[in-house]
Design a protein around this motif. Structure first.
Motif, short mmCIF file in Angstrom:
data_model
loop_
_atom_site.label_atom_id
_atom_site.label_comp_id
_atom_site.label_asym_id
_atom_site.label_seq_id
_atom_site.Cartn_x
_atom_site.Cartn_y
_atom_site.Cartn_z
N HIS A 165 87.85 17.12 51.55
CA HIS A 165 89.18 17.88 52.00
C HIS A 165 89.67 16.94 53.21
O HIS A 165 89.20 16.37 53.82
CB HIS A 165 88.61 19.27 52.81
N THR B 49 96.11 32.37 50.43
CA THR B 49 95.84 31.17 51.65
C THR B 49 94.78 31.69 52.52
O THR B 49 94.38 32.97 52.43
CB THR B 49 96.91 30.62 52.18
N LYS C 10 99.40 18.89 50.34
CA LYS C 10 99.79 19.70 51.14
C LYS C 10 99.72 18.88 52.50
O LYS C 10 98.73 18.19 52.65
CB LYS C 10 99.14 20.99 51.34
N LEU D 71 92.78 19.42 57.51
CA LEU D 71 92.71 20.75 57.33
C LEU D 71 91.33 21.50 57.63
O LEU D 71 91.24 22.45 57.91
CB LEU D 71 92.69 21.00 55.62
N LEU E 105 96.12 27.61 49.70
CA LEU E 105 94.93 26.74 50.15
C LEU E 105 93.65 27.81 50.02
O LEU E 105 92.61 27.37 50.11
CB LEU E 105 94.80 26.75 51.92
N LEU F 20 92.01 26.38 45.68
CA LEU F 20 91.54 24.90 45.72
C LEU F 20 90.51 24.78 44.44
O LEU F 20 90.30 23.66 43.87
CB LEU F 20 91.01 24.39 46.90
N ASN G 175 84.81 25.56 47.40
CA ASN G 175 85.89 24.90 46.71
C ASN G 175 85.61 23.89 45.73
O ASN G 175 86.45 23.70 44.83
CB ASN G 175 87.15 24.45 47.86
N CYS H 56 84.45 25.08 52.22
CA CYS H 56 84.65 23.65 51.56
C CYS H 56 83.78 23.19 50.39
O CYS H 56 84.37 22.71 49.42
CB CYS H 56 84.48 22.71 52.70
N LYS I 79 95.08 20.22 47.72
CA LYS I 79 94.54 19.81 49.23
C LYS I 79 94.94 18.44 49.35
O LYS I 79 95.00 17.91 50.54
CB LYS I 79 92.79 20.01 49.30
N TYR I 80 95.38 17.61 48.51
CA TYR I 80 95.82 16.41 48.52
C TYR I 80 97.36 16.24 48.71
O TYR I 80 97.97 15.39 49.59
CB TYR I 80 95.49 15.45 47.41
#
Length: 449
Positions: free
Chosen positions: A150, A383, A348, A154, A335, A338, A174, A171, A345-346
């Motif tokens: 991540h 999100t 935004k 973030l 968000l 994911l 995700n 995380c 995530k890459y």
């Protein structure tokens, strides 16, 4: 499709997604349909593409000792290394030697001898020596960011908002597969009837605790089943089903869905009002509004009217106090999704959250007068950022004294969700790790009479 061609296809998709900003779920679905892939091949292609995207930053860190001397590596070569190491590390069914052989063959075809030597050398070094550990990273936030792939901004933001433990769990969640869930079209079939049919056909299913129309599918390919093909069930995440469940809907109501595409929540609303009354649905893009109409047609729902419009201008189309219920499923950073769209995530940036919040504020302010006094408004997002969720609601209420959080909202939540760690005075934040769903936020407001 041969395994070589499948991996070549995976590399092409990863390069397009990673370098050109393509949407992973869109490109994957298109490729699987175009190639008419079998369930097994489609599953492997999805696993390689999603898995590589989910673990990109970790793999990049782990292979640095093996590529540090290289001045410049072409993007497609880097993605070939990423996907090969992902398979070597996370996929047990395929032997390393087969992965390395096919990676070298792809590099020979797409590059030259120097590139194939590099690919062969890096992968064989990884096989012999193993990957670099993250233990040397002293900053715990940075280590978590790399270990779960991540972006640092973030993870730092989530740690500030929710603390280290919740962020770590989020995380990690995700990077795991999201279980498939479907919603039955309750006017055509009951949940029990649908579950019985699926069980008879070898599926493994269970009831969703979020909705009495929801089914979690833990085994079986629902998109090929007659229930889906005939429009008796539709794919929808459990957290998304909660919206219509919490709108306090009744037969014959007039409902506005201000940001409706692709139509999952819209059609659920129509089912809840028993397809009697009206569901007026808008989307900013005409193409997306057509998707809502198509979804309504597939599910045989006639109370829905979908059209293109900017919901900030709906007062030009409707009188004030027209609707009994109003849904503002606001455009957001995404968000919370994911697990199904790891590329988000890459792509935004932190500033996106603030620019989206301006749109959210505008939308809420412009649709609020359209609700009848005593009517109820659901605000929801997919999100997990407080700025887009709780703070947006707080801001709206401060500038709209005729609205308040519906006191009965929390009492009417499904028992499973009561007392959740994401509950606050301004709504319910659902985290992906809590119930194996998307991350989601919702609250019900009431316009004082």
């Amino acid at each position: 499709m041969t395994k070589y061609v499948l991996r070549e296809t995976a590399l092409s998709l990863l390069t397009r997604i990673g370098e050109q900003g393509g949407f992973s779920h869109v490109l994957l679905d298109r490729e699987i349909n175009k190639q008419q892939l079998s369930r097994q091949d489609g599953g492997l292609l999805t696993e390689i593409v999603y898995g590589t995207l989910q673990r990109r930053d970790l793999i990049d860190y782990q292979i640095q000792p093996f590529i540090a001397k290289q001045k410049k590596i072409k993007p497609w070569v880097r993605w070939l290394l990423y996907m090969s190491i992902y398979q070597m590390t996370y996929l047990e069914r395929v032997p390393d030697h087969a992965i390395i052989h096919e990676a070298v063959e792809i590099s020979k075809k797409q590059g030259h001898k120097g590139i194939s030597s590099l690919v062969n050398g890096v992968l064989r070094n990884v096989q012999r020596k193993g990957l670099q550990s993250t233990e040397a990273i002293e900053n715990p936030v940075e280590r978590l960011a790399i270990e779960t792939s991540h972006p640092m901004w973030l993870v730092s933001r989530w740690v500030d908002q929710y603390g280290m433990d919740v962020t770590k769990e989020m995380c990690e969640a995700n990077n795991h597969h999201l279980p498939m869930s479907v919603r039955v079209q309750r006017l055509r079939i009951s949940r029990q009837e649908a579950m019985n049919q699926l069980l008879e056909d070898g599926f493994a299913v269970e009831e969703s605790p979020f909705s009495n129309q929801g089914i979690i599918v833990t085994k079986g390919h629902i998109l090929k089943h007659s229930l889906f093909m005939d429009g008796k069930v539709t794919v929808q995440d459990q957290s998304s089903m909660l919206v219509a469940e919490m709108m306090d809907l009744e037969r014959g109501m007039h409902v506005l869905d201000a940001c409706s595409a692709p139509g999952g929540k819209t059609t659920h609303i129509a089912e809840k009002i028993e397809d009697v009354g009206t569901v007026t649905a808008y989307d900013l893009h005409a193409k997306k509004a057509k998707l809502v109409s198509k979804k309504a047609e597939e599910l045989q729902l006639t109370s829905i009217t979908a059209a293109q419009a900017d919901s900030r201008k709906l007062q030009d189309l409707h009188e004030e106090e027209t609707f009994d219920r109003l849904l503002m499923d606001a455009p957001c950073s995404g968000l919370g999704v994911l697990r199904g769209k790891p590329d988000i995530k890459y792509h935004k940036k932190e500033e996106d959250i603030f620019s989206l919040r301006e749109i959210q504020d505008d939308l809420l302010a412009h649709v609020a007068p359209l609700l009848k006094k005593g009517g109820k408004l659901i605000y929801s997002t997919c999100t997990v950022d407080r700025h887009e969720n709780e703070e947006a609601v707080k801001h709206f209420l401060a500038s709209h004294p005729d609205y308040e959080v519906d006191p009965s909202f929390f009492d009417e939540l499904p028992e499973t969700l009561k007392g959740s760690i994401g509950e606050s005075a301004y709504g319910l934040q659902i985290f992906p790790q809590e119930w194996d769903t998307d991350g989601f936020f919702l609250v019900r407001l009431i316009r004082k009479g």
